[in-house]
Design an enzyme around this catalytic site. Structure first.
Site, PDB file in Angstrom:
ATOM      1  N   GLU A  18      86.474  34.074   9.769  1.00 37.23           N
ATOM      2  CA  GLU A  18      87.204  35.334   9.822  1.00 37.23           C
ATOM      3  C   GLU A  18      86.344  36.339  10.573  1.00 37.23           C
ATOM      4  OE1 GLU A  18      89.912  35.932   6.092  1.00 37.23           O
ATOM      5  OE2 GLU A  18      88.401  37.482   6.075  1.00 37.23           O
ATOM      6  N   HIS A  20      80.401  42.020  -3.236  1.00 35.10           N
ATOM      7  CA  HIS A  20      81.842  41.779  -3.099  1.00 35.10           C
ATOM      8  C   HIS A  20      82.579  41.831  -4.427  1.00 35.10           C
ATOM      9  CE1 HIS A  20      80.899  40.875   0.976  1.00 35.10           C
ATOM     10  NE2 HIS A  20      80.282  39.747   0.696  1.00 35.10           N
ATOM     11  N   GLU A  69      95.976  42.172  -1.381  1.00 35.99           N
ATOM     12  CA  GLU A  69      94.717  42.828  -1.019  1.00 35.99           C
ATOM     13  C   GLU A  69      94.527  42.888   0.495  1.00 35.99           C
ATOM     14  OE1 GLU A  69      91.958  41.965  -4.902  1.00 35.99           O
ATOM     15  OE2 GLU A  69      91.472  40.830  -3.106  1.00 35.99           O
ATOM     16  N   GLU A  75      93.800  38.520   0.628  1.00 34.53           N
ATOM     17  CA  GLU A  75      94.284  37.568  -0.370  1.00 34.53           C
ATOM     18  C   GLU A  75      95.285  38.223  -1.306  1.00 34.53           C
ATOM     19  OE1 GLU A  75      91.651  35.996  -3.307  1.00 34.53           O
ATOM     20  OE2 GLU A  75      90.747  37.919  -3.776  1.00 34.53           O
ATOM     21  N   ASN A 105      96.408  38.279  -5.394  1.00 25.29           N
ATOM     22  CA  ASN A 105      96.130  37.870  -6.769  1.00 25.29           C
ATOM     23  C   ASN A 105      97.438  37.815  -7.536  1.00 25.29           C
ATOM     24  OD1 ASN A 105      93.272  37.556  -6.719  1.00 25.29           O
ATOM     25  ND2 ASN A 105      93.125  39.766  -6.533  1.00 25.29           N
ATOM     26  N   ARG A 111      98.235  37.697 -10.706  1.00 28.66           N
ATOM     27  CA  ARG A 111      98.009  37.962 -12.143  1.00 28.66           C
ATOM     28  C   ARG A 111      97.809  39.463 -12.327  1.00 28.66           C
ATOM     29  NH1 ARG A 111      92.830  39.475 -11.248  1.00 28.66           N
ATOM     30  NH2 ARG A 111      91.694  38.241  -9.736  1.00 28.66           N
TER      31      ARG A 111
HETATM   32  P1  ADP Z   1      87.170  36.820  -3.264  1.00 27.11           P
HETATM   33  O1  ADP Z   1      88.382  35.978  -3.466  1.00 27.11           O
HETATM   34  O2  ADP Z   1      85.898  36.064  -3.402  1.00 27.11           O
HETATM   35  O3  ADP Z   1      87.214  38.092  -4.070  1.00 27.11           O
HETATM   36  P2  ADP Z   1      88.088  38.249  -0.871  1.00 27.11           P
HETATM   37  O4  ADP Z   1      88.593  37.565   0.338  1.00 27.11           O
HETATM   38  O5  ADP Z   1      89.092  38.899  -1.760  1.00 27.11           O
HETATM   39  O6  ADP Z   1      87.182  37.241  -1.706  1.00 27.11           O
HETATM   40  O7  ADP Z   1      87.046  39.347  -0.427  1.00 27.11           O
HETATM   41  C1  ADP Z   1      86.268  40.085  -1.360  1.00 27.11           C
HETATM   42  C2  ADP Z   1      85.495  41.179  -0.637  1.00 27.11           C
HETATM   43  O8  ADP Z   1      84.672  40.610   0.392  1.00 27.11           O
HETATM   44  C3  ADP Z   1      86.366  42.192   0.086  1.00 27.11           C
HETATM   45  O9  ADP Z   1      86.813  43.229  -0.760  1.00 27.11           O
HETATM   46  C4  ADP Z   1      85.378  42.702   1.139  1.00 27.11           C
HETATM   47  O10 ADP Z   1      84.455  43.594   0.563  1.00 27.11           O
HETATM   48  C5  ADP Z   1      84.621  41.460   1.534  1.00 27.11           C
HETATM   49  N1  ADP Z   1      85.267  40.796   2.695  1.00 27.11           N
HETATM   50  C6  ADP Z   1      86.121  39.752   2.675  1.00 27.11           C
HETATM   51  N2  ADP Z   1      86.526  39.410   3.928  1.00 27.11           N
HETATM   52  C7  ADP Z   1      85.909  40.259   4.779  1.00 27.11           C
HETATM   53  C8  ADP Z   1      85.904  40.444   6.215  1.00 27.11           C
HETATM   54  N3  ADP Z   1      86.613  39.660   7.029  1.00 27.11           N
HETATM   55  N4  ADP Z   1      85.135  41.440   6.723  1.00 27.11           N
HETATM   56  C9  ADP Z   1      84.398  42.240   5.912  1.00 27.11           C
HETATM   57  N5  ADP Z   1      84.357  42.121   4.572  1.00 27.11           N
HETATM   58  C10 ADP Z   1      85.089  41.145   3.996  1.00 27.11           C
END
Ligand code: ADP
Length: 447
Positions: free
Chosen positions: A200, A235, A275, A287, A289, A291
């Site tokens: 990504e 995160h 999100e 993503e 969620n 729930r």
């Molecule tokens: P998880 O399922 O582990 O919570 P997420 O995809 O929801 O993972 O991402 C969690 C956090 O990680 C996001 O809120 C952000 O802070 C960081 N993050 C995820 N993807 C990116 C991205 N492409 N660029 C910058 N930060 C990211």
């Protein structure tokens, strides 16, 4: 409506669900591990059943024991809360196969959104913008490199089965890619039992903005605005607020109605959170969620809608009974997650809570399962309370949160309250100027 609901969870969320059930006139069954026999969630429920020893895999993740508990207590529905089995499609299917209602979406929707690649593909198909990146998993470092060249560095290698903020690796330049790829693959294999990765684009200073949706089984869908969860460490969310200080009314309405259209097309039911990362005025899906979320109370405070109650009602087949135009947003809300941790090292600090006094007053809500004398077990998540404040303005919330945290007495275990007070005293935070990496910069002395 259901007559009796089994709550397959513990801690504050089990207490929260118990409250919603009792207000709906529904009887409750708590399940608990041996170490949780004196826990608040077990005490508040009408009945409680011990489902195994302390380790979560033997109790709160023990599907046969939970189904057996529902059978012997004659429950008619199961609420999974968050964490544990809440996003486990197999659990949702087994619950339904045994004749219980699952208070959540269909197993198919859980499966789609639980696979980050399928989730992105699905959302793109229904008109939701996604973060630029690979179309699916990348099989080799050469494939990852090709994608990175196309979208441009820096990139993020993410585990397909990742979650909880784990399984992500930043790659700033081509030279780092090969070694980052093999480490990330090995780590993902060890942590999630699945080494597949996808690529990504790394957004440098995005905000995390999520849209709360609510859908019944008859095609009605509404959104309840957004939450800003950009205050994160590793995160993981630390503090959340609604509305986001970064959005204006037009942006809110545009993203909200787009999400509603997508959710309606998918035929989704129940509560859900879509999100996004938000940067330079653009939204990128990361993503969904499927729930109830930890931070749902901030939305409840500004809309006056009890999300858990609605979740139970729609699972029982009731229609929403209102439309988007009926949803009114009022004021501002902030939530601080209070963890039993050292506020500087973030080391968990289980142990006995020797003194406990919660804050109160207008616009203050504490969601917790702690009481004086309670022993915080070392086996589970370290979050022990959520302080939520509501006010007419963001500024009022900041003042109210400061005085609430100063009133909050928790002795015997260390907590992250001092960290929250530090954040609330920070001028950038007070101005709403922060992004997902802001807290890490502050903690490392760089903000
Ligand atoms: P998880 O399922 O582990 O919570 P997420 O995809 O929801 O993972 O991402 C969690 C956090 O990680 C996001 O809120 C952000 O802070 C960081 N993050 C995820 N993807 C990116 C991205 N492409 N660029 C910058 N930060 C990211």
């Amino acid at each position: 409506m259901f007559d009796k609901v089994l709550i397959a969870n513990r801690g504050e969320i089990a207490v929260r669900i118990n409250r919603a059930c009792h207000e709906l006139g529904i009887k409750t069954v708590a399940v608990h591990s041996t170490i949780d026999s004196e826990a608040m969630h077990a005490r508040l429920a009408d009945e409680s059943v011990c489902i195994g020893p302390a380790p979560a895999r033997d109790s709160y993740l023990n599907i046969p024991a939970i189904i057996a508990a529902a059978e012997i207590t004659n429950a008619d529905a199961i609420h999974p809360g968050y964490g544990f089995l809440s996003e486990n499609e197999r659990f949702a299917s087994i619950v339904e196969e045994h004749g219980f209602a699952f208070i959540g979406p269909t197993p198919e929707h859980i499966a789609i959104m639980g696979d980050k690649i399928r989730a992105k593909e699905t959302m793109r198909r229904v008109g939701i913008p996604v973060v630029p990146g690979s179309d699916g998993a990348v099989e080799s470092e050469t494939a990852a490199e090709a994608v990175a060249r196309e979208i441009g560095y820096p990139v993020l290698l993410k585990a397909v089965s990742g979650g909880g903020g784990r399984g992500m690796k930043i790659v700033r330049e081509k030279e780092q890619l090969a070694s980052a790829f093999s480490t990330a693959r090995a780590e993902a294999q060890a942590a999630f039992g699945d080494g597949s990765l996808y690529v990504e684009k790394l957004l440098e200073r995005p905000r995390h903005i999520e849209i709360q949706v609510l859908a019944d089984q008859h095609g009605a869908v509404v959104h309840l605005g957004e939450r800003d969860c950009s205050l994160q460490r590793r995160h993981q969310k630390v503090l959340e607020e609604a509305p986001s200080p970064a959005l204006n009314a037009m942006e809110r309405e545009a993203i909200g109605s787009r999400v509603v259209r997508a959710i309606r097309t998918l035929g989704y039911r129940g509560v859900g959170t879509v999100e996004f990362l938000y940067e330079h005025g653009a939204f990128f899906f990361i993503e969904m969620n499927t729930r109830i979320q930890v931070e749902h109370p901030v939305t409840e405070m500004i809309t006056g809608i009890d999300l858990v109650r609605e979740q139970i009602r729609v699972a029982a087949g009731a229609p929403l009974g209102y439309e988007q135009k009926d949803i009114r947003f009022s004021g501002h809300a902030i939530e601080c997650r209070v963890n039993a941790e050292n506020p500087e090292t973030f080391q968990p600090c289980p142990g006995q809570v020797t003194g406990y006094h919660t804050p109160g007053g207008l616009g203050v809500r504490v969601d917790s399962a702690v009481y004086q004398g309670y022993r915080v077990p070392p086996h589970y998540d370290s979050m022990i309370a959520k302080v939520i404040v509501h006010g007419q303005s963001r500024n009022e919330c900041l003042m109210r949160m400061r005085r609430s945290l100063n009133e909050f007495v928790i002795t015997g275990v260390e907590t992250t309250i001092p960290l929250h007070l530090r954040l609330l005293a920070n001028p950038d935070f007070a101005n709403g100027e922060y992004d997902v990496a802001w807290l890490e910069r502050l903690l490392s002395g760089g903000a």
